[in-house]
Design a protein around this motif. Structure first.
Motif, mmCIF file in Angstrom:
data_model
loop_
_atom_site.group_PDB
_atom_site.id
_atom_site.type_symbol
_atom_site.label_atom_id
_atom_site.label_comp_id
_atom_site.label_asym_id
_atom_site.label_seq_id
_atom_site.Cartn_x
_atom_site.Cartn_y
_atom_site.Cartn_z
ATOM 1 N N VAL A 1 0.790 9.869 -4.955
ATOM 2 C CA VAL A 1 0.931 11.030 -5.039
ATOM 3 C C VAL A 1 2.528 11.978 -6.398
ATOM 4 O O VAL A 1 2.390 12.653 -5.929
ATOM 5 C CB VAL A 1 1.669 11.155 -3.330
ATOM 6 N N ALA A 2 3.228 10.980 -6.309
ATOM 7 C CA ALA A 2 4.041 11.279 -7.105
ATOM 8 C C ALA A 2 2.692 11.807 -8.400
ATOM 9 O O ALA A 2 3.227 12.663 -9.261
ATOM 10 C CB ALA A 2 5.246 10.248 -7.583
ATOM 11 N N VAL A 3 2.748 10.445 -9.038
ATOM 12 C CA VAL A 3 2.055 10.502 -10.338
ATOM 13 C C VAL A 3 1.000 12.351 -9.863
ATOM 14 O O VAL A 3 0.586 13.354 -11.344
ATOM 15 C CB VAL A 3 0.997 9.380 -10.460
ATOM 16 N N LEU B 1 1.335 -1.177 0.332
ATOM 17 C CA LEU B 1 -0.203 0.111 0.171
ATOM 18 C C LEU B 1 0.848 1.367 0.025
ATOM 19 O O LEU B 1 0.149 2.628 -0.659
ATOM 20 C CB LEU B 1 -1.247 0.127 1.098
ATOM 21 N N GLY B 2 2.059 1.684 0.938
ATOM 22 C CA GLY B 2 3.088 1.970 1.549
ATOM 23 C C GLY B 2 3.703 2.671 -0.447
ATOM 24 O O GLY B 2 3.365 4.386 -1.254
ATOM 25 N N TYR C 1 10.067 -4.905 -5.307
ATOM 26 C CA TYR C 1 9.362 -4.568 -3.898
ATOM 27 C C TYR C 1 9.895 -6.772 -3.175
ATOM 28 O O TYR C 1 10.156 -6.113 -2.558
ATOM 29 C CB TYR C 1 8.252 -3.916 -3.534
ATOM 30 N N TRP C 2 9.513 -6.945 -3.652
ATOM 31 C CA TRP C 2 9.007 -8.529 -3.467
ATOM 32 C C TRP C 2 11.352 -9.597 -3.933
ATOM 33 O O TRP C 2 11.604 -10.239 -2.913
ATOM 34 C CB TRP C 2 8.311 -9.469 -3.335
ATOM 35 N N GLU C 3 11.681 -8.295 -3.608
ATOM 36 C CA GLU C 3 13.053 -8.375 -4.256
ATOM 37 C C GLU C 3 13.967 -7.663 -3.979
ATOM 38 O O GLU C 3 15.225 -6.933 -5.256
ATOM 39 C CB GLU C 3 13.760 -8.965 -5.533
ATOM 40 N N ARG C 4 13.452 -6.391 -3.152
ATOM 41 C CA ARG C 4 14.161 -4.785 -3.046
ATOM 42 C C ARG C 4 15.721 -5.400 -2.627
ATOM 43 O O ARG C 4 16.326 -4.602 -3.259
ATOM 44 C CB ARG C 4 13.715 -4.398 -2.029
ATOM 45 N N LEU C 5 16.115 -6.907 -1.375
ATOM 46 C CA LEU C 5 17.003 -6.940 -1.648
ATOM 47 C C LEU C 5 17.808 -8.041 -2.034
ATOM 48 O O LEU C 5 15.867 -8.605 -2.082
ATOM 49 C CB LEU C 5 17.681 -6.686 0.061
ATOM 50 N N PRO C 6 18.594 -8.418 -2.177
ATOM 51 C CA PRO C 6 19.687 -9.291 -2.594
ATOM 52 C C PRO C 6 18.869 -10.342 -1.320
ATOM 53 O O PRO C 6 19.121 -10.282 -0.265
ATOM 54 C CB PRO C 6 20.496 -9.638 -3.285
ATOM 55 N N GLY C 7 18.790 -11.438 -1.970
ATOM 56 C CA GLY C 7 18.537 -12.452 -0.969
ATOM 57 C C GLY C 7 18.763 -13.957 -1.556
ATOM 58 O O GLY C 7 19.184 -14.651 -2.567
ATOM 59 N N PRO C 8 18.208 -14.948 -0.438
ATOM 60 C CA PRO C 8 18.437 -16.278 -0.835
ATOM 61 C C PRO C 8 17.363 -16.926 -1.868
ATOM 62 O O PRO C 8 16.709 -15.912 -2.447
ATOM 63 C CB PRO C 8 17.330 -16.887 0.463
ATOM 64 N N HIS C 9 17.469 -18.046 -2.389
ATOM 65 C CA HIS C 9 16.747 -17.658 -3.245
ATOM 66 C C HIS C 9 15.240 -18.160 -3.543
ATOM 67 O O HIS C 9 14.266 -18.457 -2.144
ATOM 68 C CB HIS C 9 16.909 -19.423 -3.660
#
Lengths: 632, 253
Positions: A364-366, A356-357, A483-491
């Motif tokens: 807001v930006a658009v 949601l954020g 957003y669900w891969e914003r940071l690298p991580g496990p598989h």
């Protein structure tokens, strides 16, 4: 002096006269050096959060917060310096633009610091490898068939690899990093030349950096990144052609314009269409502003670019038409549906779904940019209506609203709108910059501010800086990686970069060595690009039926035969987690999963007569279908 | 005027050295520096030839970079059209040739007074020491960031695994290749048991160091199915990996 920029005298000292600019910039480099230092710390912080993600904290709220803190360290000082009331020299403005571009590029490098992992980058890695291995251009690429027909990026990278001994990854990073910087700096220079203000130019680039593709597609190892540099160079040359008074100077710029336009055509089809569109809009703006010279040069270059890309399509890359047609037809059909029936045939409001954020930030930006544009247009009318290129920017910025309409009402509009962002943000960023500088200037004249301008003006600047940071954060939050891969991580099951790990690469390398190239492979989304690139196989889409049924039925055998599938790669981890992206498979994935796929559906091939189980690495198993009697 | 031709001398030297280093098989550290320099040279020289002396430094640099990209694109297409393979020697010929041609053209233009002599771009541009120090520190910190990211990628916990596979690629008729690759991160002992129609045909005890592969070609007459069970020692009860022809035809191509 106003916030809008330096006075005419200062402009003369720092804008046109390069030597004077250098000297004055040398005296005032402290802010830029500090901005660079803070931005570098920001890169370090982001790299630390990426490392934390890799060590198991990818879903940690504090790691996420630290990522945004690092980004704030990069963006906020840049915005503050560009929007502050302190004098800003040309050299300093350019340095700050370089700092922003390089810092964000390094953040992208830190995400995948040891090899390409994004699908599109792997596609171009494959085309480059083909050139290096065969010494020939235009070799087929099953992953992205259009890519070898536009070999600019691969040629440049192959040349650098060949003469330097660097790896494709290292050479690719150098090429696209430099190309990205060239593109952004040409934008800055064009903005500066047409507005006669390096502050406006800097703020316009800052707005451009809020484009969701700025840190991803525009700086990845993909053909668009290099083509954008050529587009920028063509436009810069066109600007000089229109303003040069000496014929001898024009010859050089004309040569540069023609070469850069031709290189755009050879490098990326979509960018070459947009190059023609940009030049046509400049022609239109010049006609409105009654500048015959500018209109003549822009239309001449548009004609040359059109002739070049038409010739390229006819003689070299006829497959381009079938590649582009579905997207164009889909968009036109969507528009027709909207006009006739009031809504698109596919579900409308196809905006990107995310937290949601992020959605609120995007909204807001658009909305803010949509409101800033009319303010910018008003500025254009007041100050620049005789300036052809600024008029062109004003005309071009109308595309901002068209793209919003596409995003909201056309089927697959988010994808189209997202890809158009690279180009739409050029005029929209410039006009929005005019708008925001006008608004901040106006604010400084409010009685409540004027009463104590020394103490209250910084508040106005702070609000403007906060807004600019918000815009860039919107681009980062709603761009790539998702957003669900914003940071690298496990598989991550059927994800993007996080689906590229040692298991997948081992599978791909085994396939390349033991099966030979070009075999038709069924895979899930996560293995698709790796098998196609490092494995040099031909992964196919629309294969969900192989994984989502409890039995390998005769009709499925027939369907597999029609698709000429020889191998099926099955990843058992598909039975352990839902796909982060919402779909497990490329193409027509049924989606709407509420639980992971049943393991029995994935392992059913173990018991099918004449389907050989030829590879087993624990989580990934490969089956060979070649023995199945397709005739039934 | 001798100083005004420094850039021409440098670019000619770079072209010669890059070609020489490639011919002599110099280490990558050398070819990397010379290769990047040679890559940049044609763009620089063409920018000098095409732009007038009044063009500002930033614009000149951007045009040089853009032209440096354009030269290999045009050169590659020309080589391909001429049927010349795009190998190291041909790329060196293109980039070195354009550099030398650019050197000659620029030299002649300067002699004729139609091109400006070489000037260091930062002529009177003075950067105060502590600003330079701040920029230097920024570069070091950013490089540390990239280094940290590389270290993070190297120490990221990754799945350890073993690959077992069947293939007919590169084997003679009537045979099939069985392979085991150890990616467990350390030396592992295995037992590979080969079954034909469920009956034991052969067994091998294999000890493999990490990142090593063992492979063996075995007869496969096409009349009976073949199964290979890989056990990870000391567990001999449950196969750790298995492959199976699931029929009597050879798998693979």
């Amino acid at each position: 002096m106003t916030l809008a920029g330096p006075s005419r005298g200062q402009l003369r000292a720092s804008g046109r006269d390069g030597h004077a600019a250098s000297v004055s910039a040398g005296r005032r480099l402290l802010p830029a050096s500090l901005v660079a230092l803070i931005a570098a710390v920001g890169v370090l912080v982001v790299a630390a959060t990426y490392t934390a993600g890799r060590l198991g904290y990818a879903s940690s709220p504090w790691a996420d917060s630290a990522y945004w803190f690092g980004q704030a360290l990069i963006v906020a000082p840049v915005a503050a310096r560009l929007l502050s009331r302190r004098q800003l020299g040309m050299g300093e403005a350019a340095t700050i633009v370089v700092v922003l571009t390089v810092a964000e590029y390094l953040v992208k490098v830190c995400y995948s610091p040891t090899g390409f992992t994004f699908g599109d980058e792997l596609m171009h890695w494959l085309s480059t490898t083909d050139i290096l291995q065969t010494g020939k251009l235009f070799r087929p690429n099953d992953l992205l068939p259009i890519s070898p027909l536009y070999p600019g990026l691969e040629e440049v990278t192959a040349a650098l690899v060949s003469i330097s001994g660097l790896s494709i990854f290292a050479a690719g990073l150098i090429v696209v990093g430099l190309a990205h910087l060239v593109y952004v700096l040409t934008l800055f220079l064009v903005f500066q030349l047409i507005s006669d203000s390096h502050r406006i130019a800097g703020v316009a680039v800052l707005f451009y950096a809020s484009n969701p593709l700025f840190q991803s597609f525009d700086s990845m190892f993909v053909y668009q990144t290099l083509a954008l540099a050529f587009l920028g160079l063509t436009v810069l040359a066109a600007k000089h052609l229109a303003s040069q008074k000496r014929t001898s100077d024009r010859g050089g710029w004309l040569t540069i314009a023609v070469l850069a336009a031709a290189a755009t055509v050879v490098t990326h089809n979509v960018t070459s269409y947009f190059l023609v569109a940009v030049l046509e809009i400049i022609t239109l703006g010049s006609l409105v502003a009654r500048s015959r010279s500018s209109a003549a040069w822009a239309s001449l270059l548009a004609l040359a670019a059109s002739a070049a890309f038409t010739s390229w399509i006819v003689f070299v890359a006829p497959a381009t038409l079938s590649y582009v047609q579905p997207a164009v037809t889909g968009a036109l059909q969507g528009f027709r549906d909207v006009l006739v029936g009031g809504h698109s045939s596919s579900p409308a409001m196809s905006v990107a779904v995310g937290p949601l954020g992020d959605q609120a930030l995007s909204g807001v930006a658009v909305l803010s940019i949509s409101m800033l544009l009319p303010v910018g247009w008003w500025q254009v009318w007041r100050r620049y209506r005789r300036q052809p290129w600024v008029m062109a920017m004003a005309i071009g910025s109308v595309s901002w609203y068209v793209v919003i309409a596409i995003r909201l009402f056309v089927a697959n509009g988010s994808e189209l709108a997202g890809r158009a962002g690279t180009f739409v943000y050029i005029p929209a960023g410039f006009i929005a910059a005019l708008g925001v500088i006008r608004l901040t200037d106006n604010s400084l004249r409010w009685p409540v501010i004027r009463a104590d301008v020394r103490r209250r003006a910084p508040l106005v600047v702070a609000v403007a800086v906060a807004g600019a940071v918000l815009f860039v954060f919107d681009g980062l939050a709603n761009g790539w990686p998702p957003y669900w891969e914003r940071l690298p991580g496990p598989h991550q099951v059927a994800g993007a970069e996080r689906s590229v790990g040692p298991l997948e690469i081992a599978l791909a390398q085994w396939a390349a060595e033991q099966l030979g190239p070009g075999n038709t492979f069924a895979t899930d989304d996560g293995d698709f690009a790796v098998v196609g690139s490092y494995g040099d196989q031909n992964p196919i889409a629309n294969d969900a039926y192989l994984y989502t049924s409890p039995a390998f039925t005769p009709s499925e055998v027939q369907q597999a035969a029609q698709q000429a599938i020889r191998y099926i790669a099955v990843d058992r981890r598909l039975s352990e987690a839902l796909p982060a992206s919402g779909s497990y498979f490329p193409g027509n994935d049924p989606g709407q999963y509420t639980r992971p796929l049943p393991l029995a559906d994935l392992t059913k091939f173990n018991h099918v007569r004449d389907v050989a189980r030829i590879y087993d690495s624990g989580d990934i198993v490969v089956y060979y279908l070649g023995q199945v009697d397709y005739a039934g | 005027m001798r100083g005004s031709q420094v850039d021409i001398a440098v670019s000619a030297a770079v072209a010669a050295l890059a070609c020489g280093a490639a011919a002599a098989g110099a280490p990558v550290a050398v070819t990397m520096v010379l290769g990047i320099a040679l890559f940049a040279m044609p763009g620089y020289l063409l920018a000098q030839l095409l732009l007038g002396p009044r063009t500002a430094g930033l614009e000149r640099a951007l045009v040089a970079a853009g032209l440096a990209f354009i030269v290999p694109i045009a050169g590659g297409l020309a080589l391909y059209t001429a049927g010349v393979p795009l190998r190291r020697s041909s790329w060196l010929a293109v980039l070195g040739g354009v550099s030398l041609a650019g050197d000659v053209a620029l030299f002649l233009r300067r002699r004729a007074g139609r091109a400006a002599p070489f000037r260091w771009p930062w002529g009177k541009w003075q950067l105060p020491r502590w600003h330079a120090a701040a920029f230097g520190a920024a570069i070091v910190i950013a490089a540390c960031g990239v280094g940290l990211a590389r270290v993070g990628a190297a120490i990221q916990p990754q799945p350890r695994f073993t690959q077992l596979w069947l293939s007919t690629r590169g084997t003679s008729a009537g045979t099939v290749k069985i392979g085991v690759t150890n990616d467990e991160g350390h030396t592992v002992g295995y037992r590979l048991v080969l079954l034909s129609e469920g009956h034991k045909e052969a067994a091998w005890d294999v000890t493999l160091a990490n990142a090593h592969t063992w492979q063996r070609t075995v007869p496969f007459n096409g009349k009976r199915s073949l199964t290979a069970n890989l056990y990870r020692l000391p567990d001999l009860t449950t196969p750790y990996r298995y492959v199976d022809t699931n029929g009597d035809k050879a798998p693979g191509l």
